[in-house]
Scaffold this motif. Structure first.
Motif, short mmCIF file in Angstrom:
data_model
loop_
_atom_site.label_atom_id
_atom_site.label_comp_id
_atom_site.label_asym_id
_atom_site.label_seq_id
_atom_site.Cartn_x
_atom_site.Cartn_y
_atom_site.Cartn_z
N ILE A 295 0.75 -1.53 -0.51
CA ILE A 295 0.29 -0.46 0.44
C ILE A 295 0.65 1.33 0.15
CG2 ILE A 295 -1.74 0.99 0.87
CD1 ILE A 295 -2.82 -1.14 1.97
N ASP A 296 1.22 1.97 -1.20
CA ASP A 296 0.99 3.33 -0.72
C ASP A 296 0.39 4.56 -0.86
OD1 ASP A 296 3.17 4.97 -1.65
OD2 ASP A 296 3.19 5.00 -3.78
N LEU A 297 0.46 5.29 0.86
CA LEU A 297 -0.23 6.10 0.62
C LEU A 297 -0.19 7.21 0.65
CD1 LEU A 297 -2.40 6.04 3.06
CD2 LEU A 297 -0.90 6.73 5.02
N HIS A 298 -1.54 8.11 -0.30
CA HIS A 298 -1.42 9.10 -0.97
C HIS A 298 -2.95 9.97 0.42
CE1 HIS A 298 1.92 8.87 -4.37
NE2 HIS A 298 1.21 7.55 -3.73
N SER A 299 -2.58 11.50 -0.90
CA SER A 299 -3.72 12.18 -0.27
C SER A 299 -4.08 12.53 -1.66
CB SER A 299 -4.55 12.99 0.74
OG SER A 299 -2.91 14.01 1.02
N TYR A 300 -5.58 13.65 -1.95
CA TYR A 300 -6.13 12.87 -1.58
C TYR A 300 -7.61 13.01 -2.77
CZ TYR A 300 -7.99 17.58 -3.45
OH TYR A 300 -8.18 18.53 -4.34
N THR A 301 -7.85 12.21 -2.57
CA THR A 301 -9.39 12.54 -3.48
C THR A 301 -10.08 11.47 -2.80
OG1 THR A 301 -8.51 10.30 -4.57
CG2 THR A 301 -8.49 12.71 -6.02
N GLY A 302 -10.26 10.65 -1.99
CA GLY A 302 -11.47 9.66 -1.26
C GLY A 302 -11.22 8.13 -1.62
N ASP A 303 -10.15 8.13 -2.23
CA ASP A 303 -10.32 6.22 -3.15
C ASP A 303 -9.35 5.73 -2.54
OD1 ASP A 303 -11.55 7.28 -5.86
OD2 ASP A 303 -9.86 8.56 -6.03
N VAL A 304 -9.36 4.46 -3.01
CA VAL A 304 -8.49 3.24 -3.15
C VAL A 304 -8.82 2.30 -4.17
CG1 VAL A 304 -8.52 1.35 -1.99
CG2 VAL A 304 -9.53 2.49 -0.40
N LEU A 305 -7.49 2.30 -5.17
CA LEU A 305 -7.45 2.23 -6.26
C LEU A 305 -6.17 1.12 -5.99
CD1 LEU A 305 -5.47 6.04 -7.34
CD2 LEU A 305 -7.99 4.99 -7.30
N TYR A 306 -6.67 0.45 -6.90
CA TYR A 306 -6.02 -1.40 -7.34
C TYR A 306 -5.43 -0.91 -9.00
CZ TYR A 306 -10.62 -2.74 -8.99
OH TYR A 306 -12.12 -3.30 -9.45
N SER A 307 -4.76 -2.36 -9.13
CA SER A 307 -4.36 -2.23 -10.16
C SER A 307 -5.39 -2.66 -11.17
CB SER A 307 -2.91 -3.36 -10.71
OG SER A 307 -2.13 -3.14 -9.55
N TRP A 308 -4.66 -1.69 -12.70
CA TRP A 308 -3.82 -1.23 -13.25
C TRP A 308 -4.39 -0.08 -13.08
CZ3 TRP A 308 0.88 -4.18 -13.66
CH2 TRP A 308 0.64 -4.96 -14.34
N GLY A 309 -3.09 0.85 -13.65
CA GLY A 309 -3.43 2.43 -13.34
C GLY A 309 -2.45 2.75 -14.67
N SER A 310 -2.58 1.53 -15.98
CA SER A 310 -1.87 1.90 -16.86
C SER A 310 -2.81 1.89 -18.27
CB SER A 310 -0.80 0.77 -17.74
OG SER A 310 -1.58 -0.22 -17.50
N ASP A 311 -4.18 1.09 -18.00
CA ASP A 311 -5.32 0.34 -19.06
C ASP A 311 -6.54 -0.12 -17.91
OD1 ASP A 311 -6.80 1.24 -21.19
OD2 ASP A 311 -5.21 1.17 -22.72
N GLU A 312 -7.52 -0.12 -18.77
CA GLU A 312 -8.10 -0.88 -18.61
C GLU A 312 -8.38 -1.84 -18.06
OE1 GLU A 312 -8.71 0.49 -21.45
OE2 GLU A 312 -9.60 -0.61 -22.48
N ASN A 313 -8.75 -3.02 -16.96
CA ASN A 313 -7.62 -3.92 -17.78
C ASN A 313 -9.00 -5.13 -17.96
OD1 ASN A 313 -6.35 -4.01 -14.82
ND2 ASN A 313 -8.56 -3.76 -13.09
N GLN A 314 -8.18 -6.32 -18.02
CA GLN A 314 -8.49 -6.97 -18.66
C GLN A 314 -8.02 -8.11 -18.79
OE1 GLN A 314 -7.14 -9.25 -21.33
NE2 GLN A 314 -5.68 -8.21 -21.55
#
Ligand SMILES: [Zn+2]
Length: 461
Positions: A295-314
């Motif tokens: 877990i990398d802890l950032h602020s702020y947008t009220g989000d829990v983000l899981y992979s991927w961040g490069s494009d939509e999952n398939q």
């Protein structure tokens, strides 16, 4: 004639000009008086400007001065067990002092990454819990905080959570974060996971931000620029995951993925892992090979983000992935359909994707329950496509090298911003306390969900 005419007209003209000027000055006075009397809340015209002027004055909760942990001799007491509220944010020195106090009081192993920051600071961490002993194989969760300097309360949230966990374990009590409570049995279960934690992963940038109130995000490396915004690298664009975004992403999205301009807030650096801070995170992942949750802890947008961040999952096309250069020209476009035409999606096997999401959903639910603010759980790309981010790098390692362990990876964006500050990353005192409760619930739930979802192979020391 002409003289006569001008003689007779001149007094009339100056009278008219005088009258107009008096009328205009009265109008101006009325406007100023009206603006000053209008209530602050009212929108429009001068009032918005006045309001934003006051906004610029607010830097949120103050940073602690001195050392509340007295050179590593006073142990931090978290909101989940011993403290009702805090009134100031921890300085970089206090995070270090609090960490030392925890380590000596609870006697857990500590480490210093073998890289020194540009300004000569060290990046340190500790290991707690685990069921197999204290060897490197015993730890299966890695919590990292404060990689972005201005995201105030990040290091605090991690340090105070570990304080709560160890205090509750030692004293046979549970933990409560707002409306979310955990029993002592759950505390002991959470600790079986084994935790590696690094509370301050960008000490140079954070020190600069805390002493300048400049809303600083990057580190302080001057290799690419020595003044103003040109200083520093965005550490969360410097990891080895489609780092070279100019060739690996569609040209239509590349400009928002990262930047090659040193003055940009998302400047990705001169090379993959060019920075000591990102090298340190890679070193932690390499050193503790059984880590399965990150877990990398950032602020702020009220989000829990899981992979991927490069494009939509398939989950359908294993060959359609970040290592495949065939898709360089279309990576990052979210509106296409993977498998249809040139459409691309980032591959995540069905079970891994389901686990990534399931743990994320539990984290989000716990954070939402803690203080009643609703967190959104979503794949990272939905915020905006990125390259070189810590979460994608951690998750990508077992695809790039099948000998490495699968790491379920998350970016938590705690809090909802401070609209009264020109830097919304600076929480008010009230927001700081609420954020800490949500962060504590997030970590606690991650550990419990990790146990339920699976920690991989049994570990032995
Ligand atoms: Zn951030």
């Amino acid at each position: 004639m002409s003289n006569n005419t001008s003689f007779s007209k001149q007094p009339q003209l100056s009278y008219l000009l005088n009258f107009i000027m008096k009328f205009l000055s009265i109008l101006a006075l009325v406007a100023v008086a009206k603006a000053c009397l209008l209530p602050e809340e009212r929108d429009g015209g001068h009032l918005v400007k006045r309001k934003s002027y006051w906004r610029r004055q607010s830097n949120g909760a103050p940073i602690g001065t001195g050392d509340r942990f007295s050179g590593g001799t006073i142990v931090p007491q978290g909101l989940g067990t011993q403290t009702t509220s805090f009134s100031t944010i921890l300085s970089v020195a206090e995070v270090s002092s609090g960490f030392e106090a925890l380590a000596s009081s609870y006697d857990f192993p500590t480490f210093t990454a073998p890289y020194t920051t540009f300004e000569g600071r060290t990046i340190y961490g500790g290991t707690v819990g685990g069921s197999a002993g204290t060897c490197v194989n015993a730890y299966r969760a890695y919590f990292n905080a404060n990689i972005h300097a201005r995201e105030r309360g990040s290091a605090d949230g991690l340090l105070y959570f570990i304080s709560d966990l160890l205090y509750a374990n030692k004293n046979g009590v549970g933990i409560r974060y707002g409306s979310k409570s955990y029993t002592n049995a759950q505390v002991k279960t959470a600790l079986t996971v084994g935790i590696v934690f690094v509370p301050m992963s960008n000490p140079d940038g954070t020190n600069y931000d805390q002493t300048s109130n400049s809303c600083w995000r990057k580190n302080r490396n001057t290799k690419s620029g020595s003044s103003g915004a040109s200083v520093g690298v965005d550490l969360n664009r410097n990891f080895d995951f489609v780092w070279d975004f100019t060739t690996k992403f569609a040209s239509s999205v590349a400009s928002s993925v990262a930047s090659t301009n040193p003055s940009s807030e998302t400047y990705h650096g001169t090379a993959v892992f060019s920075e000591p801070e990102t090298k340190a995170i890679k070193w932690v992942l390499d050193t503790y090979p059984m880590i399965r949750y990150f877990i990398d802890l950032h602020s702020y947008t009220g989000d829990v983000l899981y992979s991927w961040g490069s494009d939509e999952n398939q989950s359908k096309y294993a060959y359609m992935n970040f290592l495949n250069s065939t898709y360089n020209s279309v990576r990052g476009i979210l509106s296409d359909t993977p498998g249809s035409g040139s459409g691309y999606g980032e591959y995540s096997p069905t079970q891994e994707l389901a686990d990534n999401k399931a743990v994320g959903v539990r984290i989000g639910a716990a954070m939402s329950a803690a203080a009643g603010r609703t967190y959104t759980v979503t794949p990272a790309a939905n915020l905006y496509p990125t390259s070189g981010a810590s979460d994608d790098y951690s998750y990508s390692r077992h695809f790039a090298n099948t000998a490495l362990n699968l790491v379920h990876s998350y970016t938590i964006e705690f809090g909802f911003g401070n609209s009264a500050s020109s830097c919304p990353f600076y929480p008010t005192v009230a927001q700081y306390n609420t954020n800490l409760q949500e962060i504590g619930a997030a970590y606690m739930e991650t550990l419990l969900a990790a146990v339920d979802t699976g920690l991989g192979d049994a570990v032995t020391c």
